[in-house]
Design a protein around this motif. Structure first.
Motif, PDB file in Angstrom:
ATOM      1  N   MET A 134       0.855  -1.201   0.000  1.00 34.81           N
ATOM      2  CA  MET A 134       0.000   0.000   0.000  1.00 34.81           C
ATOM      3  C   MET A 134       0.883   1.240   0.000  1.00 34.81           C
ATOM      4  O   MET A 134       1.740   1.392   0.863  1.00 34.81           O
ATOM      5  CB  MET A 134      -0.904   0.013   1.227  1.00 34.81           C
ATOM      6  N   THR A 135       0.693   2.125  -0.943  1.00 33.87           N
ATOM      7  CA  THR A 135       1.436   3.369  -1.002  1.00 33.87           C
ATOM      8  C   THR A 135       0.508   4.510  -0.607  1.00 33.87           C
ATOM      9  O   THR A 135      -0.547   4.693  -1.206  1.00 33.87           O
ATOM     10  CB  THR A 135       1.997   3.622  -2.406  1.00 33.87           C
ATOM     11  N   VAL A 136       0.890   5.276   0.406  1.00 31.25           N
ATOM     12  CA  VAL A 136       0.064   6.388   0.857  1.00 31.25           C
ATOM     13  C   VAL A 136       0.926   7.633   0.949  1.00 31.25           C
ATOM     14  O   VAL A 136       2.125   7.571   1.205  1.00 31.25           O
ATOM     15  CB  VAL A 136      -0.582   6.092   2.230  1.00 31.25           C
ATOM     16  N   ALA A 137       0.292   8.793   0.709  1.00 30.76           N
ATOM     17  CA  ALA A 137       1.038  10.046   0.775  1.00 30.76           C
ATOM     18  C   ALA A 137       1.508  10.340   2.188  1.00 30.76           C
ATOM     19  O   ALA A 137       2.575  10.908   2.401  1.00 30.76           O
ATOM     20  CB  ALA A 137       0.159  11.182   0.256  1.00 30.76           C
ATOM     21  N   HIS A 138       0.687   9.960   3.166  1.00 28.64           N
ATOM     22  CA  HIS A 138       1.019  10.208   4.562  1.00 28.64           C
ATOM     23  C   HIS A 138       1.012   8.874   5.301  1.00 28.64           C
ATOM     24  O   HIS A 138      -0.051   8.317   5.568  1.00 28.64           O
ATOM     25  CB  HIS A 138       0.020  11.170   5.187  1.00 28.64           C
ATOM     26  N   PRO A 139       2.175   8.351   5.632  1.00 31.44           N
ATOM     27  CA  PRO A 139       2.237   7.045   6.300  1.00 31.44           C
ATOM     28  C   PRO A 139       1.587   7.101   7.669  1.00 31.44           C
ATOM     29  O   PRO A 139       1.432   8.167   8.272  1.00 31.44           O
ATOM     30  CB  PRO A 139       3.746   6.779   6.405  1.00 31.44           C
ATOM     31  N   PRO A 140       1.192   5.944   8.189  1.00 31.85           N
ATOM     32  CA  PRO A 140       0.590   5.914   9.529  1.00 31.85           C
ATOM     33  C   PRO A 140       1.524   6.492  10.584  1.00 31.85           C
ATOM     34  O   PRO A 140       2.751   6.374  10.493  1.00 31.85           O
ATOM     35  CB  PRO A 140       0.341   4.425   9.772  1.00 31.85           C
ATOM     36  N   LEU A 141       0.920   7.096  11.574  1.00 33.48           N
ATOM     37  CA  LEU A 141       1.644   7.641  12.728  1.00 33.48           C
ATOM     38  C   LEU A 141       1.421   6.671  13.886  1.00 33.48           C
ATOM     39  O   LEU A 141       0.281   6.465  14.315  1.00 33.48           O
ATOM     40  CB  LEU A 141       1.117   9.027  13.062  1.00 33.48           C
ATOM     41  N   LEU A 142       2.490   6.093  14.367  1.00 32.12           N
ATOM     42  CA  LEU A 142       2.413   5.159  15.489  1.00 32.12           C
ATOM     43  C   LEU A 142       2.916   5.864  16.746  1.00 32.12           C
ATOM     44  O   LEU A 142       4.116   6.130  16.879  1.00 32.12           O
ATOM     45  CB  LEU A 142       3.236   3.904  15.214  1.00 32.12           C
ATOM     46  N   ILE A 143       1.990   6.198  17.640  1.00 32.98           N
ATOM     47  CA  ILE A 143       2.378   6.784  18.920  1.00 32.98           C
ATOM     48  C   ILE A 143       2.889   5.664  19.817  1.00 32.98           C
ATOM     49  O   ILE A 143       2.174   4.706  20.087  1.00 32.98           O
ATOM     50  CB  ILE A 143       1.185   7.495  19.579  1.00 32.98           C
ATOM     51  N   VAL A 144       4.134   5.794  20.263  1.00 29.07           N
ATOM     52  CA  VAL A 144       4.751   4.754  21.089  1.00 29.07           C
ATOM     53  C   VAL A 144       4.930   5.285  22.502  1.00 29.07           C
ATOM     54  O   VAL A 144       5.712   6.216  22.736  1.00 29.07           O
ATOM     55  CB  VAL A 144       6.105   4.314  20.513  1.00 29.07           C
ATOM     56  N   ALA A 145       4.201   4.707  23.442  1.00 28.52           N
ATOM     57  CA  ALA A 145       4.275   5.111  24.845  1.00 28.52           C
ATOM     58  C   ALA A 145       5.009   4.047  25.652  1.00 28.52           C
ATOM     59  O   ALA A 145       5.232   2.921  25.183  1.00 28.52           O
ATOM     60  CB  ALA A 145       2.873   5.326  25.397  1.00 28.52           C
ATOM     61  N   HIS A 146       5.359   4.417  26.877  1.00 33.76           N
ATOM     62  CA  HIS A 146       6.133   3.509  27.711  1.00 33.76           C
ATOM     63  C   HIS A 146       5.345   2.261  28.088  1.00 33.76           C
ATOM     64  O   HIS A 146       5.839   1.142  27.997  1.00 33.76           O
ATOM     65  CB  HIS A 146       6.587   4.241  28.980  1.00 33.76           C
TER      66      HIS A 146
END
Length: 250
Positions: free
Chosen positions: A1-13
């Motif tokens: 899948m090609t997207v202009a804006h890749p997913p944002l993965l919020i990584v918390a502790h």
């Protein structure tokens, strides 16, 4: 899948305290309300689900080939410098078609300082009170540079407000909250407040509140940064900065 804006993965502790993960998920919801928000997901380094590995594998299974991970961290301590990069390397070694770009951590940032100060005054602290002693409480790290960031923020507040301000740490660094309150009392403070350099409620913020109550029973304790829209704005700033940097180096 090609997207202009890749997913944002919020990584918390991650935490054994369910309030922590709930706050992170609520913050993700705030990020999603922004008109410029991409597909936003959440993952945790430890103790909460989904793990970073599971979240990245899930995104790969959906067809994504680029993900931007934004660490919900306030300094360049172990989790930012070692833990998260190692987890990403482990996943991309198994999934070589997946590219993961890790942004800078969220703190320090002037917007986050503003949120912490607003939380403090919202709890009842009066920064114009020259007899107020403020403890800026953070997690603490064995990496001294991460602690120095918190100390510099406290010194900056101390120079801008009549209230006296000093840093304290919940673990791995000194001073702790009782020592910080004693230091402020020696400088003439008669009333006390604790500002939170944490994103979410949990075991360590609770420990800080308990220690503050033991040392100064009438101390005001501010809530963590939480789901304030300015925190969401910083998350998106880190995401955007990462994409711009990737474009410059592509």
């Amino acid at each position: 899948m090609t997207v202009a804006h890749p997913p944002l993965l919020i990584v918390a502790h991650g935490s054994r305290d369910s309030r922590s993960a709930a706050t992170v998920r609520a913050l993700a919801d705030v990020v999603r309300t922004r008109s410029d928000a991409p597909d936003v997901r959440v993952a945790f380094l430890d103790l909460s689900a989904p793990s970073v590995g599971d979240a990245l594998a899930g995104l790969h299974a959906e067809g994504h080939r680029h993900v931007v991970a934004v660490p919900l961290l306030l300094g360049h301590a172990y989790h930012a410098r070692v833990d998260l990069p190692a987890l990403v390397d482990e996943v991309t070694a198994r999934l070589p078609r997946l590219s993961v770009t890790v942004s800078d951590v969220l703190g320090p940032d002037p917007l986050l300082e503003d949120v912490a100060l607003d939380r403090l005054t919202g709890a009842g602290a009066t920064l114009s009170d020259p007899h107020l002693g403020v403890v800026l409480a953070a997690v603490g790290s064995s990496h001294e540079a991460a602690n120095d960031v918190v100390t510099r923020i406290a010194r900056g507040w101390d120079g801008r407000h009549p209230a006296r301000v000093t840093a304290a740490f919940a673990s791995a660094a000194r001073p702790d909250v009782p020592a910080a309150i004693a230091k402020l009392r020696a400088r003439g403070a008669r009333r006390f407040a604790v500002a939170s350099w944490f994103f979410a409620p949990g075991l360590l913020p609770d420990r800080i509140a308990d220690l503050a109550a033991e040392s100064a029973p009438d101390a005001v304790v501010a809530a963590p940064l939480g789901t304030d829209p300015r925190v969401a704005a910083v998350v998106l700033d880190r995401y955007a900065d990462t994409l711009t940097g990737a474009a410059r180096t592509a």
